[in-house]
Scaffold this motif. Structure first.
Motif: not given
Lengths: 301, 341
Positions: A1, A3-5, A7, A10-13, B125, B128, B179, B182-183, B186, B190-192
């Motif tokens: 999907m 939408m799930l890419d 960016t 918007a990367n985590g921490t 965001l 996304e 959705f 999956e989020r 995800q 990413e480390g959260l």
């Protein structure tokens, strides 16, 4: 999907780690100013509705009490009553508008937010002490109150015409009093807003606002009540009394009346300045402290 | 330094007593969520999950005990804590005076994110979350699922280290739910670190690396989903749905004796380590008159024939028979003897 890419932005921490650690005081200041900016942006976008909300009531008061009724009174006797009344009415209307504009700027949003909407949560979760969220509400509502009181002047000038009479030799005192009136309205609003539940809103208008408006020396001056002693004492418990009397003191010019003996000039007596500032000061401090306490109790359990 | 701890969340003997409440809302809860973990609090409404989250997010002051986020004492340092966390609450608390994008940028501004960064982040965001074309709207025409996505975007705006999700998929349509799952995975990759509460077993099973099962303010069990399932003896269970004859019209006590007759018979079966009678959901008309029995054993399949005999011997009529490997729901029922809802 697609939408799930993810960016990179918007990367985590990662950006958290990159950001410089800031002191708590600095974080709190930044958050406070951003919250204040939010309120200013929201109000500025709806500035016309805000002005209408503020101005419609005083517009009718000034027209009916400052124009229509004095004309009726003067048509029979040609005495100076109408003119005198208009002169003491205008400061009362400024005080009332400033006070209620500030009060409603805190009370209604707070009742709804704390009751069910919880829109305030985002601000409570900002990195600042929750009490500062209440302080911001008071500061912003006082700003609203000052604007509300100020716009009465051009409005009154348009409606009252020749009867518009304001002293111009006490402008700093006038501004200072207006600021205090707005702050009193905002702090009273904080206390009410944190005590009233959403289902009690209609009671709020009937049992709190109406008595507040009519015992606040807005349509009469305090010394004029000397013949109804008990009511004169009652009015002293209303912070608005000190506001109305304060504005009267710094707005009313000496009044000239034509008598059979020729023109005579007199000043309508008001409360003394020290009582005015003491009354407003005590109200602001007391309601601020009570409101802060009840606010904390509502948002932190 | 506190920051060096491996634990994202530490809860130690946490107690919360609300004034005038007869029992503690949270009654001596302890658990630890490691950095980068999805940790679940699973339990029925009123189990103390939301209160626990309230303490961890500074809106509830604990009566006793301690809670740490990334080594920060939550009660002693609420401001520092709030900078590290984000919350997606059960019910929308979005700022309806603002437009969608402003909700994100103002949130970031409250947290001191510089203007350029917060604008870029908000746009990324919104894209996304599939909300880019609705970014300038106020929320009046937002659906529940869109509001939920916006709240998640908002939570990520200040790059928190720990994210709290309180019943995140409650009231969501199945598509939004998928959705969101999956989020969540995800964001975790990413480390959260994520702490979520749920009363949805499947959700807990799918998402959480470790789960604390809560009931009545206490943690009953805490482990990975697979380990939790091993709590159930044997590893298989047999569920019977039985329509019992209705002498209920004669007297209520008669019915009770009848049911316990079958229960006793089932419990007497050799190889049945534990037998539960599960009350029917009174709100579900399809379950009226049906009683569920759950038999746990080393090999529950071998219990089928004798169990059927017991049912007919007690005058019952079998409506459904189901042999299952235990789910988290079974674990909960095993631990508490009742259904989750």
């Amino acid at each position: 999907m697609a939408m799930l890419d993810v960016t990179p932005q918007a990367n985590g921490t990662a950006p958290q780690a990159a950001r410089k650690p800031r002191s708590h005081a600095r974080m709190a200041w930044t958050a406070f100013m951003a919250i204040l900016r939010r309120d200013i942006v929201v109000t500025a976008r709806d500035f016309i509705p805000f002005l209408l909300q503020v101005l419609v009531q005083p517009l009718f008061f000034l027209f009916i009490f400052g124009k229509v009724l004095p004309n009726l009174a003067n048509s029979g006797t040609s005495s100076g009553f109408g003119n005198t009344f208009t002169v003491l009415l205008l400061p009362g209307i400024v005080a009332l508008t400033s006070f209620t504009t500030a009060l409603q700027g805190v009370t209604l949003p707070l009742v709804l937010d704390l009751g069910f909407a919880r829109e305030i949560d985002d601000r409570l979760q900002s990195p600042l002490p929750v009490s500062l969220v209440a302080v911001e509400k008071v500061v912003f509502a006082a700003m609203r109150g000052i604007i509300g009181g100020t716009v009465i002047f051009p409005l009154a000038y348009l409606i009252l015409g020749n009867s518009f009479q304001v002293r111009t030799d006490a402008i700093p005192q006038l501004i200072g009093t207006l600021v205090l009136v707005a702050m009193a309205g905002a702090t009273v609003g904080l206390t009410i807003g944190t005590l009233v539940k959403p289902e009690q809103i209609s009671l709020l208008f009937a049992l709190i606002l109406t008595p507040l408006l009519f015992t606040g020396c807005t349509y009469y001056n305090w010394s004029g009540l000397s013949s109804i002693k008990w009511f004169q004492i009652v009015t002293l418990f209303n912070p608005l009394t000190y506001g109305s009397e304060g504005l009267r003191k710094f707005m009313m010019p000496p009044i000239t009346v034509t008598t059979p003996a020729g023109p005579q000039s007199f000043t309508i007596p008001t409360l003394d300045a020290q009582w005015i500032f003491l009354g407003l000061g005590v109200a602001i401090v007391a309601f601020f402290l009570i409101g802060l306490q009840t606010f904390r109790r509502r948002v932190v359990s | 330094m506190a920051q060096l701890t491996d634990n994202a969340i530490e809860v130690i003997d946490l107690v919360k007593h609300y004034p005038k409440a007869p029992v503690n809302a949270v009654d001596g809860v302890s658990f630890t969520a490691r950095r980068g973990e999805i940790f679940g609090l699973l339990g029925p409404n009123g189990a103390g999950k939301t209160t626990t989250i309230g303490v961890l997010t500074t809106s509830v002051v604990p009566t006793s005990g301690k809670a740490l986020i990334m080594g920060h004492d939550v009660t002693a340092d609420p401001i520092g804590t709030k900078q590290l966390i984000a919350i997606v609450p059960q019910q929308s608390n979005l700022d309806r005076s603002l437009r969608a994008r402003d909700i994100l940028t103002f949130h970031a501004a409250y947290h001191g994110v510089p203007r350029r960064e917060r604008n870029a982040r908000a746009d990324a965001l919104l894209a996304e979350m599939g909300l880019a074309d609705r970014a300038k709207e106020k929320l009046t025409r937002y659906s529940g699922g869109m509001g939920q996505r916006l709240m998640i975007a908002r939570a990520l705006m200040h790059s928190p280290a720990v994210l709290f999700l309180d019943e995140p998929t409650n009231n969501l349509d199945p598509q939004s739910r998928l959705f969101l799952w999956e989020r969540i995975q995800q964001m975790n990759r990413e480390g959260l670190t994520i702490l979520l509460t749920t009363h949805d077993m499947l959700e807990a099973d799918q998402l959480c690396q470790r789960i604390a099962i809560m009931d009545h303010g206490k943690v009953l069990a805490l482990d990975t989903p697979d380990e939790l399932k091993k709590i159930i003896p044997g590893g298989t269970s047999l569920e019977l749905r039985v329509a019992l004859p209705q002498p209920a019209l004669v007297s209520a006590t008669g019915t009770a004796r009848e049911e316990s007759g079958l229960l006793t018979a089932l419990r007497a079966l050799p190889g049945a380590d534990k037998v539960d009678e599960i009350a029917a959901d009174p709100n579900d008309p399809a379950q009226e008159g049906i009683t569920r029995y759950r038999l746990y054993g080393q090999d529950a399949g071998t219990l089928t024939a004798p169990a059927l005999q017991a049912v007919s011997a007690n005058g019952g009529e079998l409506r459904d028979l189901h042999l299952a490997r235990p789910s988290l729901e079974d674990v909960f029922i095993y631990l508490t003897g009742r259904n989750l809802r």
